[in-house]
Design a protein around this motif. Structure first.
Motif, PDB file in Angstrom:
ATOM      1  N   PHE A   7       0.829  -1.208   0.000  1.00 30.23           N
ATOM      2  CA  PHE A   7       0.000   0.000   0.000  1.00 30.23           C
ATOM      3  C   PHE A   7       0.861   1.255   0.000  1.00 30.23           C
ATOM      4  O   PHE A   7       2.051   1.225   0.362  1.00 30.23           O
ATOM      5  CB  PHE A   7      -0.942   0.017   1.210  1.00 30.23           C
ATOM      6  N   ASN A   8       0.243   2.343  -0.402  1.00 28.77           N
ATOM      7  CA  ASN A   8       0.844   3.664  -0.324  1.00 28.77           C
ATOM      8  C   ASN A   8       0.539   4.264   1.046  1.00 28.77           C
ATOM      9  O   ASN A   8      -0.605   4.225   1.511  1.00 28.77           O
ATOM     10  CB  ASN A   8       0.288   4.555  -1.438  1.00 28.77           C
ATOM     11  N   ALA A   9       1.547   4.831   1.687  1.00 27.75           N
ATOM     12  CA  ALA A   9       1.383   5.309   3.067  1.00 27.75           C
ATOM     13  C   ALA A   9       0.337   6.412   3.172  1.00 27.75           C
ATOM     14  O   ALA A   9      -0.522   6.384   4.060  1.00 27.75           O
ATOM     15  CB  ALA A   9       2.722   5.791   3.603  1.00 27.75           C
ATOM     16  N   ASP A  10       0.381   7.390   2.264  1.00 32.71           N
ATOM     17  CA  ASP A  10      -0.572   8.496   2.360  1.00 32.71           C
ATOM     18  C   ASP A  10      -2.003   8.026   2.132  1.00 32.71           C
ATOM     19  O   ASP A  10      -2.950   8.565   2.729  1.00 32.71           O
ATOM     20  CB  ASP A  10      -0.213   9.581   1.347  1.00 32.71           C
ATOM     21  N   ALA A  11      -2.173   7.010   1.255  1.00 36.84           N
ATOM     22  CA  ALA A  11      -3.513   6.497   0.991  1.00 36.84           C
ATOM     23  C   ALA A  11      -4.028   5.662   2.161  1.00 36.84           C
ATOM     24  O   ALA A  11      -5.189   5.786   2.561  1.00 36.84           O
ATOM     25  CB  ALA A  11      -3.515   5.671  -0.297  1.00 36.84           C
ATOM     26  N   TRP A  12      -3.169   4.825   2.736  1.00 37.28           N
ATOM     27  CA  TRP A  12      -3.615   3.940   3.828  1.00 37.28           C
ATOM     28  C   TRP A  12      -3.805   4.741   5.118  1.00 37.28           C
ATOM     29  O   TRP A  12      -4.793   4.571   5.819  1.00 37.28           O
ATOM     30  CB  TRP A  12      -2.606   2.819   4.032  1.00 37.28           C
ATOM     31  N   PHE A  13      -2.837   5.603   5.422  1.00 36.41           N
ATOM     32  CA  PHE A  13      -2.896   6.390   6.659  1.00 36.41           C
ATOM     33  C   PHE A  13      -3.490   7.777   6.350  1.00 36.41           C
ATOM     34  O   PHE A  13      -2.881   8.809   6.619  1.00 36.41           O
ATOM     35  CB  PHE A  13      -1.500   6.538   7.267  1.00 36.41           C
TER      36      PHE A  13
END
Length: 326
Positions: A98-104
């Protein structure tokens, strides 16, 4: 980067297990990651074990690749916001990309996003295996610094296939290391085990388990008994119980353990043990008295007490009994 074919994958696994048997414990995990990097590119990695705590995961063991301990100190302050770690800790076995900005993306997760940017953790791969008996999570996290370098389904599938082998190879590497450690407990046959500083056991042979059950009949086998763990955490080199004697060696936040059955020499006082060693080297009671600044009659009485405790009648028997204790 194309996914490796079956022959390439098989070759990678063979090199991985060869490293497990041949490389020192300090070198294995980095070498294993270097094998993975050409087929699954990443910039940095966390590889360790953890348990589920009340405020995120509690890390038991940890290997960092191209990351600093400052990153871990920073993570400890935001780990309660890490929903990815919570997700993999809930499942018996899982792999995520996953992409960090998208998940978090939650407003409340801003501090976690900032932590990731500061430590170049834009894209994640996380793979984990949860031990059903202990609840311990064994996980590998790969980070990509490039925000556009998203993980693909093929890469996620590859990591899912590789991860159990990497974890098993790490276990084998630690057991090989344990076997190579010099046993400090003398010539009496015994057992060995590997645990962490929380007391969770990663490996224990049948002799180790038998000795611990002899000492603690109700022992369940998943963690070290509290008295033994406490003694080691307090810096004691040995734990001497009613039925066993155990020693430990700490590396990489792991306890490498050796134990044996208690023997007669373990009942000697420190002074008696010193005198017994000198007798075994061939010193007379008068020579020992001079070395220890004691009266010859006092040393002679000590020697008599030593022979009685060891249930021997000569120096040869004394040497044999001392050899059982190391």
């Amino acid at each position: 980067m194309s996914t490796p074919g079956l022959q390439d994958f098989s070759g990678l696994l063979l090199r991985l297990y060869r490293h497990a048997h041949e490389l020192p414990i300090d070198d294995f995990q980095d070498a294993a990651l270097q094998l993975i990097k050409p087929v699954l590119p990443f910039d940095s990695c966390m590889w360790g074990t953890a348990s589920r705590g009340t405020a995120g995961i509690d890390i038991h063991t940890l290997h960092l690749h191209n990351q600093s301990m400052e990153m871990i100190e920073s993570y400890e302050r935001v780990k309660h916001l890490d929903t990815a770690a919570a997700e993999v800790a809930r499942r018996p076995r899982t792999t995520l990309a996953f992409n960090a900005d998208a998940w978090f993306s939650g407003r409340h997760q801003g501090a976690l996003r900032e932590h990731g940017r500061r430590h170049e953790q834009a894209n994640f791969f996380i793979t984990s295996d949860v031990n059903a008996a202990s609840g311990l999570v064994h996980w590998i996290t790969l980070f990509r610094a490039d925000a556009e370098a998203h993980g693909t389904p093929e890469e996620t599938q590859l990591l899912s296939a590789l991860a159990p082998h990497a974890m098993q190879a790490l276990s084998l590497n630690r057991i090989v290391h344990l076997d190579r450690l010099e046993a400090p407990l003398g010539g009496t046959p015994g057992g060995s085990a590997i645990g962490d500083l929380y007391g969770v056991l990663y490996h224990a042979d049948s002799a180790f388990e038998e000795l611990l059950r002899r000492e603690w009949p109700g022992w369940h086998g998943r963690t070290l008994p509290g008295a033994m763990l406490e003694a080691f955490l307090q810096g004691q080199p040995r734990y001497a119980g009613r039925a066993l004697v155990a020693s430990h060696h700490v590396e990489q936040r792991l306890l490498f353990l050796k134990c044996r059955a208690r023997c007669r020499a373990d009942d000697l006082t420190p002074r008696e043990h010193t005198i017994a060693q000198l007798v075994a080297r061939g010193n007379t009671h008068k020579e020992i008295a001079a070395m220890l600044h004691r009266a010859p009659a006092t040393v002679r009485n000590h020697i008599q007490s030593i022979y009685e405790k060891l249930e021997v009648g000569n120096v040869a028997g004394l040497i044999q009994e001392l050899g059982r204790a190391g």
